[in-house]
Design a protein around this motif. Structure first.
Motif, short mmCIF file in Angstrom:
data_model
loop_
_atom_site.label_atom_id
_atom_site.label_comp_id
_atom_site.label_asym_id
_atom_site.label_seq_id
_atom_site.Cartn_x
_atom_site.Cartn_y
_atom_site.Cartn_z
N HIS A 208 0.81 -1.23 0.00
CA HIS A 208 0.00 0.00 0.00
C HIS A 208 0.84 1.27 0.00
CE1 HIS A 208 -3.52 -2.44 0.38
NE2 HIS A 208 -3.08 -3.00 1.48
N ILE A 209 2.16 1.12 -0.24
CA ILE A 209 3.03 2.31 -0.26
C ILE A 209 3.69 2.36 -1.63
CG2 ILE A 209 4.84 3.58 0.94
CD1 ILE A 209 4.39 1.87 3.40
N ILE A 210 3.03 3.03 -2.56
CA ILE A 210 3.46 2.98 -3.95
C ILE A 210 3.16 4.34 -4.60
CG2 ILE A 210 1.29 1.85 -4.63
CD1 ILE A 210 3.16 0.03 -6.38
N PHE A 294 -0.15 9.60 1.48
CA PHE A 294 0.48 10.04 2.72
C PHE A 294 2.00 9.94 2.61
CE2 PHE A 294 2.21 8.71 6.88
CZ PHE A 294 1.87 9.81 7.66
N TYR A 295 2.47 8.77 2.14
CA TYR A 295 3.93 8.59 2.07
C TYR A 295 4.56 9.29 0.87
CZ TYR A 295 4.50 5.62 6.15
OH TYR A 295 4.57 5.16 7.45
N GLN A 296 3.78 9.47 -0.19
CA GLN A 296 4.34 10.20 -1.33
C GLN A 296 4.65 11.64 -0.92
OE1 GLN A 296 2.78 9.46 -5.22
NE2 GLN A 296 3.40 11.46 -5.99
N GLN A 297 3.75 12.21 -0.11
CA GLN A 297 4.02 13.57 0.39
C GLN A 297 5.30 13.62 1.20
OE1 GLN A 297 0.69 15.30 2.48
NE2 GLN A 297 -0.59 15.06 0.67
N LYS A 298 5.49 12.58 2.01
CA LYS A 298 6.72 12.54 2.84
C LYS A 298 7.95 12.39 1.95
CE LYS A 298 5.09 11.68 7.31
NZ LYS A 298 5.23 13.07 7.78
N ARG A 299 7.85 11.49 0.97
CA ARG A 299 8.99 11.32 0.06
C ARG A 299 9.31 12.64 -0.64
NH1 ARG A 299 8.48 8.94 -5.90
NH2 ARG A 299 7.30 10.88 -5.90
N THR A 319 7.60 1.72 -1.04
CA THR A 319 8.16 1.52 0.32
C THR A 319 8.32 2.88 0.99
OG1 THR A 319 10.58 1.73 -0.01
CG2 THR A 319 9.59 -0.45 -0.46
N TYR A 320 8.76 2.87 2.26
CA TYR A 320 9.09 4.17 2.86
C TYR A 320 10.59 4.35 3.03
CZ TYR A 320 7.94 1.55 7.29
OH TYR A 320 7.81 0.65 8.31
#
Ligand code: PMP
Ligand code: GLN
Length: 389
Positions: A208-210, A294-299, A319-320
């Motif tokens: 779910h992190i893509i 959510f994680y794309q913003q962090k990346r 991934t994160y």
């Protein structure tokens, strides 16, 4: 006296680097875990499950309601039905699922193909059961698979009667590189594993992190591949609570039967109230479908802050984790470089040579960006100061 079954295995790099981070009071971007809390709604569901009395053994395969929710999730996302009665087991994280799969399938002399850099538990587990790891080294910057090389590494018994290669382990989105398997990769994998009658362990903990509109190519999406695959997943990675150690395995009935024979003697069953909580929490698909954004913003936040640094960076696709190439900064080994960063710059990362065949050093360190924006901002200030002087 004891003869070590794993004579060449040292303490996991994740323990080593996290310990070093604590000792040197460094920002810890090494071991992969978020530094923000799991959702209070989910925590409250665990609390409620305990109050409701779910404090004794769960069914061996896992809570049925949770298995039903997982079955629905996979069917909705990948259009493949796993029977919750017979084809899903709840595990103590993906690690236990991986261990159980290998224990149930790998015997002395069986060859298992893995792609390096590889997550650290695959090789020792295969070796514990007498299997032989056949590594295929993926190379930076893109870590793509050469399927011709894979075909060449699949071996047969001399008589040609059966395949000596028993299993291929894949991991997409890939830790540590952030690489993804494309649809074509999966079709090639399907073709080769059908042709040679191989099992597949598809480690999908970062499903779910893509990023960037890419789609997760689950082994469950491809019919003939699903028929020979064990899929592993991690609630810890998806729901920001790696310390709960919860996950699951999905596989066709025939494979799952063998999995459960072993599972029942490793743990019998896993944590009951947490299973109850996840069963309710999974009913709202937003809880996992929003994770990529959510994680794309962090990346993107982190990459923006890193602009102008001396590291060479190819954005992670999933991934994160983000790889940082330090070849223009130093010719130290990645282990020496990561140690120096922790001690002198107070920032802990993971040297990725430890995941490679023969410790091959491509001058790449891995950072985990599952961190608050404040931590990422502090980390980027430090990382940008690192130069070749
Ligand atoms: N596979 C990969 C690729 C991982 O990065 C991890 C770490 N989460 C695991 C498996 C193990 O997952 P868990 O913490 O759920 O045991
Ligand atoms: N999966 C996590 C990582 O890659 C670590 C899990 C562990 O510490 N075993 O950093």
């Amino acid at each position: 006296m004891i003869n070590s079954k794993l004579p060449n295995i040292e303490t996991s790099i994740f323990s080593v680097m996290s310990k070093m981070a604590t000792e040197h009071n460094a920002i810890n971007l090494s071991q992969g875990f978020p530094n923000f809390p799991s959702d209070p709604t989910l925590n409250a569901l665990v609390d409620q499950a305990m109050r409701d009395g779910f404090n004794q053994y769960a069914p061996m395969q896992g809570d049925f309601e949770l298995r039903m929710e997982i079955s629905k999730k996979i069917e909705n996302l990948h259009n493949h039905f796993y029977n919750p009665e017979t084809e899903i087991t709840i595990t103590a994280g993906a690690t236990q699922a991986i261990f159980t799969i290998i224990a149930a399938t790998i015997s002395k002399g069986d060859e298992v193909i893995i792609f390096t850099p590889a997550y650290d538990c695959y090789t020792p587990t295969v070796e514990l059961f007498g299997g032989k790891v056949v590594p295929i080294q993926l190379k930076p910057p893109f870590y793509t698979v050469d399927w011709k090389e894979v075909a060449d590494k699949i071996s047969c018994h001399p008589a040609g009667t059966a395949s000596k290669t028993k299993m291929i382990i894949i991991n997409s989105p890939h830790n540590p590189s952030g690489m993804l398997f494309s649809e074509d990769d999966m079709l090639e994998l399907q073709r080769l594993t059908e042709k040679n009658d191989l099992l597949v362990l598809s480690d999908e903990v970062y499903e779910h992190i893509i990023f960037d509109g890419n789609v997760h190519q689950s082994a469950s999406k491809f019919e003939a591949l699903a028929a020979r695959s064990f899929i592993t997943a991690s609630f810890g990675k998806t729901f920001h609570n790696t310390g709960w150690k919860m996950g699951y395995c999905a596989a066709p009935k025939k494979l799952m039967k063998e999995f459960q024979k072993v599972h029942q003697f490793i743990v019998f069953c896993v944590n009951h109230p947490f299973q109850k909580a996840f069963a309710t929490y999974l009913k709202d698909a937003n809880h996992y479908l929003k994770l990529s954004d959510f994680y794309q913003q962090k990346r993107d936040f982190f990459l923006h802050l890193m602009e102008g640094s001396n590291f060479k960076i190819i954005p992670s696709k999933g991934t994160y984790f983000q790889m940082l190439d330090f070849s223009e900064i130093s010719n130290e080994s990645d282990i020496a470089f990561a140690e120096r960063l922790t001690k002198d710059f107070k920032i802990a990362t993971i040297p990725t040579s430890v995941f490679n065949e023969g410790g091959k050093d491509f001058k790449q360190i891995r950072v985990c960006f599952a961190k608050t924006d404040e931590t990422l901002a502090e980390a980027a200030i430090i990382l940008k100061k690192i130069n070749s002087q």
